[in-house]
Design a protein around this motif. Sequence first.
Motif, PDB file in Angstrom:
ATOM      1  N   MET A  83       0.951  -1.206   0.434  1.00 33.07           N
ATOM      2  CA  MET A  83      -0.020   0.539   0.044  1.00 33.07           C
ATOM      3  C   MET A  83       1.042   1.428   0.226  1.00 33.07           C
ATOM      4  N   THR A  84       0.668   2.205  -1.092  1.00 32.05           N
ATOM      5  CA  THR A  84       1.386   3.399  -0.975  1.00 32.05           C
ATOM      6  C   THR A  84       0.155   4.726  -1.254  1.00 32.05           C
ATOM      7  N   MET A  85       0.655   5.593  -1.274  1.00 25.47           N
ATOM      8  CA  MET A  85      -0.438   6.863  -1.162  1.00 25.47           C
ATOM      9  C   MET A  85       0.515   6.822  -3.120  1.00 25.47           C
ATOM     10  N   ARG A  86      -0.683   6.676  -4.180  1.00 24.10           N
ATOM     11  CA  ARG A  86      -0.071   6.720  -5.317  1.00 24.10           C
ATOM     12  C   ARG A  86      -0.079   9.036  -5.454  1.00 24.10           C
ATOM     13  N   GLU A  87       1.014   9.247  -6.169  1.00 24.08           N
ATOM     14  CA  GLU A  87       0.351  11.001  -6.594  1.00 24.08           C
ATOM     15  C   GLU A  87      -0.550  11.171  -7.345  1.00 24.08           C
ATOM     16  N   GLY A  88      -1.121  12.755  -6.795  1.00 25.81           N
ATOM     17  CA  GLY A  88      -2.255  13.074  -7.027  1.00 25.81           C
ATOM     18  C   GLY A  88      -3.311  12.683  -6.128  1.00 25.81           C
ATOM     19  N   LYS A  89      -2.750  12.055  -5.636  1.00 29.37           N
ATOM     20  CA  LYS A  89      -4.595  10.826  -4.625  1.00 29.37           C
ATOM     21  C   LYS A  89      -4.744  11.652  -3.231  1.00 29.37           C
ATOM     22  N   THR A  90      -5.709  12.243  -2.589  1.00 31.61           N
ATOM     23  CA  THR A  90      -5.902  12.433  -1.036  1.00 31.61           C
ATOM     24  C   THR A  90      -5.523  11.744   0.142  1.00 31.61           C
ATOM     25  N   LEU A  91      -5.373  11.735   1.325  1.00 34.68           N
ATOM     26  CA  LEU A  91      -4.531  11.436   2.137  1.00 34.68           C
ATOM     27  C   LEU A  91      -6.405  10.080   2.315  1.00 34.68           C
ATOM     28  N   LYS A  92      -7.318  11.095   2.115  1.00 34.63           N
ATOM     29  CA  LYS A  92      -9.276  10.009   2.439  1.00 34.63           C
ATOM     30  C   LYS A  92      -8.735   9.023   1.667  1.00 34.63           C
TER      31      LYS A  92
END
Length: 155
Positions: A83-92
Amino acid sequence: MYNGRMDPMEHVSHFNQRMAVHSKNETLMCKVFPSSLRPVAMRWFDGLEEDSISSFKELTRAFRARFVTCSRVPRPLDSLLSMTMREGKTLKTYSDKYWKMFNEINGNFDDVAIKTFKVGLPAKYDLRKSLTRKPVRSVRQLMYRINEYKRVEED
């Protein structure tokens, strides 16, 4: 109502909870169980040979065996590592997806959840910096901190 596509173990568990006050009455449990079945599962039940089931335990064992292909397989712990936070995605978006996956893992791995959530955030992200400077000790604290940052992000 069991529709033939859900996890049969979950259905039996929910049924047992609804019938908890009658759990000692095997006959009643067996007679009421079909009322929790939709057509696909009801056809299976109707197809059982007469006197082939002698207890509620046998009935639920046969039910689980018949619908085993619908059983939910818990996710492995290492799925959190991907799991990683993708570029352009929000924290939510990231946290919603992360907690959904976390809840599909059996066991108590709060310490791993805290670490992998943080590692999945971009290095320059303020929440990651905050979690590095002032680590949290529980999932509850992590969720509180995430919610603080989500509110800032939404404003």
